[in-house]
Enzyme design. Structure first.
Site, PDB file in Angstrom:
ATOM      1  N   SER A 174      -2.870 -15.953  -0.879  1.00  0.00           N
ATOM      2  CA  SER A 174      -4.022 -16.342  -1.697  1.00  0.00           C
ATOM      3  C   SER A 174      -3.688 -16.369  -3.180  1.00  0.00           C
ATOM      4  O   SER A 174      -4.443 -16.935  -3.977  1.00  0.00           O
ATOM      5  CB  SER A 174      -5.199 -15.388  -1.445  1.00  0.00           C
ATOM      6  OG  SER A 174      -4.836 -14.053  -1.725  1.00  0.00           O
ATOM      7  N   GLY A 184      -0.158 -15.449  -6.289  1.00  0.00           N
ATOM      8  CA  GLY A 184       1.186 -14.970  -6.561  1.00  0.00           C
ATOM      9  C   GLY A 184       2.300 -15.709  -5.851  1.00  0.00           C
ATOM     10  O   GLY A 184       2.266 -16.928  -5.687  1.00  0.00           O
ATOM     11  N   GLY A 192       3.264 -15.686  -2.697  1.00  0.00           N
ATOM     12  CA  GLY A 192       2.908 -16.319  -1.436  1.00  0.00           C
ATOM     13  C   GLY A 192       2.301 -17.688  -1.642  1.00  0.00           C
ATOM     14  O   GLY A 192       2.648 -18.653  -0.957  1.00  0.00           O
ATOM     15  N   LYS A 247      -6.343 -11.315   2.961  1.00  0.00           N
ATOM     16  CA  LYS A 247      -7.626 -10.618   3.079  1.00  0.00           C
ATOM     17  C   LYS A 247      -8.696 -11.153   2.131  1.00  0.00           C
ATOM     18  O   LYS A 247      -9.880 -10.967   2.379  1.00  0.00           O
ATOM     19  CB  LYS A 247      -7.434  -9.125   2.784  1.00  0.00           C
ATOM     20  CG  LYS A 247      -6.687  -8.358   3.871  1.00  0.00           C
ATOM     21  CD  LYS A 247      -6.554  -6.897   3.505  1.00  0.00           C
ATOM     22  CE  LYS A 247      -7.921  -6.225   3.407  1.00  0.00           C
ATOM     23  NZ  LYS A 247      -7.811  -4.780   3.092  1.00  0.00           N
ATOM     24  N   ASP A 296      -6.043  -9.221   8.156  1.00  0.00           N
ATOM     25  CA  ASP A 296      -5.607  -7.882   7.756  1.00  0.00           C
ATOM     26  C   ASP A 296      -4.345  -7.589   8.551  1.00  0.00           C
ATOM     27  O   ASP A 296      -4.407  -7.349   9.767  1.00  0.00           O
ATOM     28  CB  ASP A 296      -6.691  -6.852   8.063  1.00  0.00           C
ATOM     29  CG  ASP A 296      -6.311  -5.444   7.636  1.00  0.00           C
ATOM     30  OD1 ASP A 296      -5.143  -5.226   7.255  1.00  0.00           O
ATOM     31  OD2 ASP A 296      -7.178  -4.548   7.688  1.00  0.00           O
ATOM     32  N   TYR A 309       7.171   4.100  -1.999  1.00  0.00           N
ATOM     33  CA  TYR A 309       7.228   2.640  -2.135  1.00  0.00           C
ATOM     34  C   TYR A 309       8.593   2.123  -1.680  1.00  0.00           C
ATOM     35  O   TYR A 309       8.680   1.128  -0.945  1.00  0.00           O
ATOM     36  CB  TYR A 309       6.953   2.232  -3.576  1.00  0.00           C
ATOM     37  CG  TYR A 309       7.069   0.739  -3.804  1.00  0.00           C
ATOM     38  CD1 TYR A 309       6.183  -0.148  -3.202  1.00  0.00           C
ATOM     39  CD2 TYR A 309       8.071   0.208  -4.608  1.00  0.00           C
ATOM     40  CE1 TYR A 309       6.288  -1.522  -3.391  1.00  0.00           C
ATOM     41  CE2 TYR A 309       8.189  -1.157  -4.814  1.00  0.00           C
ATOM     42  CZ  TYR A 309       7.300  -2.025  -4.207  1.00  0.00           C
ATOM     43  OH  TYR A 309       7.422  -3.376  -4.396  1.00  0.00           O
ATOM     44  N   LYS A 333       9.368  -0.658   1.291  1.00  0.00           N
ATOM     45  CA  LYS A 333      10.021  -1.953   1.054  1.00  0.00           C
ATOM     46  C   LYS A 333      11.358  -2.029   1.787  1.00  0.00           C
ATOM     47  O   LYS A 333      11.720  -3.086   2.332  1.00  0.00           O
ATOM     48  CB  LYS A 333      10.228  -2.194  -0.441  1.00  0.00           C
ATOM     49  CG  LYS A 333       8.943  -2.415  -1.227  1.00  0.00           C
ATOM     50  CD  LYS A 333       8.121  -3.588  -0.697  1.00  0.00           C
ATOM     51  CE  LYS A 333       8.768  -4.938  -0.905  1.00  0.00           C
ATOM     52  NZ  LYS A 333       7.870  -6.060  -0.514  1.00  0.00           N
TER      53      LYS A 333
END
Length: 277
Positions: free
Chosen positions: A14, A16, A18, A37, A69, A163, A167
């Site tokens: 939605s 950035g 992506g 989402k 989700d 984090y 990743k």
């Protein structure tokens, strides 16, 4: 090679990176499934799956926005089923959706730890598992993770171990699945930016415009992803790509168009996490 007529299932598309990957594919005439989402505008992060769909179709592609989700198995199964029903299959999976929290061990609440693992590692695993049966039927199937190169140096764990673990979980999916499905002809690769990127998350949550001005636009990652996804999958798998290195290999030598601040030199750009100087 191009992506005309190919169907890309992109998580977190939605906004950035992506969305940038989806827009680049749309210019070829691709079908883009926007699995994210955000159905209603976020107070700090602009863009929804529907506004992204409008942009993708304006760029020349066909779009399917699906509220998804990636932590929920039923939600992912439903999104995959809708993609296959609409476009007849899935050719490419881009595991882009990601949560970020750079807190240390004592500062990070357990629920935030769980979120990082559920979105980044588990979400990647789940989406890959549900898309694979359809990828096996594709002509040149690819799975691309927006994940860093594996580097066990303590510097990457010291300040934000949770984090990094999440990743690197995505990265280990590349490492393992590339070998697991090598004989099935599915290409598994990771892609990571060399420099900081200007995204809504950075502008609004991770430092602001002054920080993002020391980076590049997400289009550099989108162009690198396009090059990877148009390679023969059987010959291009198990790699940990860096966007700039990919584009140099593709013949690009001038990166000025990607710089947020044209007055800065390449040497003044801020390196992203997990990139050594």
């Amino acid at each position: 090679m191009d992506l005309k007529g190919k169907t890309l299932f992109i998580t977190g598309a939605s906004r950035g990176v992506g969305k940038a990957i989806g827009l680049r594919a749309a210019r070829d005439g691709a079908n883009v499934v926007i699995a994210a989402k955000t159905a209603e505008p976020h107070p700090k992060l602009p863009g929804t799956i529907y506004s992204a769909a409008e942009e993708i179709e304006a760029a020349g592609g066909r779009a399917l926005p699906v509220v998804t989700d990636i932590r929920d198995e039923t939600s992912v199964e439903t999104a995959v089923a809708k993609a296959v029903e609409r476009f007849g299959g899935i050719d490419v999976l881009v595991n882009n959706a990601s949560a970020i929290n750079l807190a240390g061990t004592l500062e990070l609440p357990l629920k935030r730890f769980d979120l990082l693992q559920q979105v980044n590692t588990r979400g990647t695993y789940l989406c890959t598992q549900k898309c694979l049966p359809h990828l096996f039927n594709a002509g040149n199937p690819h799975v691309l993770m927006l994940a860093p190169p594996l580097d066990m140096h303590p510097r990457w764990f010291r300040d934000h171990p949770a984090y990094t673990i999440s990743k690197y979980g995505m990265s280990m999916c590349v490492l393992g699945m590339a070998e697991e499905f090598r004989d099935r002809g599915v290409g598994f690769n990771a892609l990571w930016p060399r420099t900081l990127l200007k995204t809504a998350a950075v502008d609004n949550l991770l430092g602001g415009p002054e920080v993002s001005s020391r980076g590049r636009y997400p289009t550099i990652v989108a162009d690198a992803a396009h090059w990877i996804l148009t390679r023969p999958a059987r010959e291009c798998t198990g790699n940990f790509f860096i966007d700039e290195q990919v584009l140099r290999q593709a013949g690009v030598s001038d990166f000025s168009r990607y710089r947020v601040d044209s007055d800065r030199s390449e040497g003044e750009l801020q390196l992203d996490l997990f990139i050594r100087p």
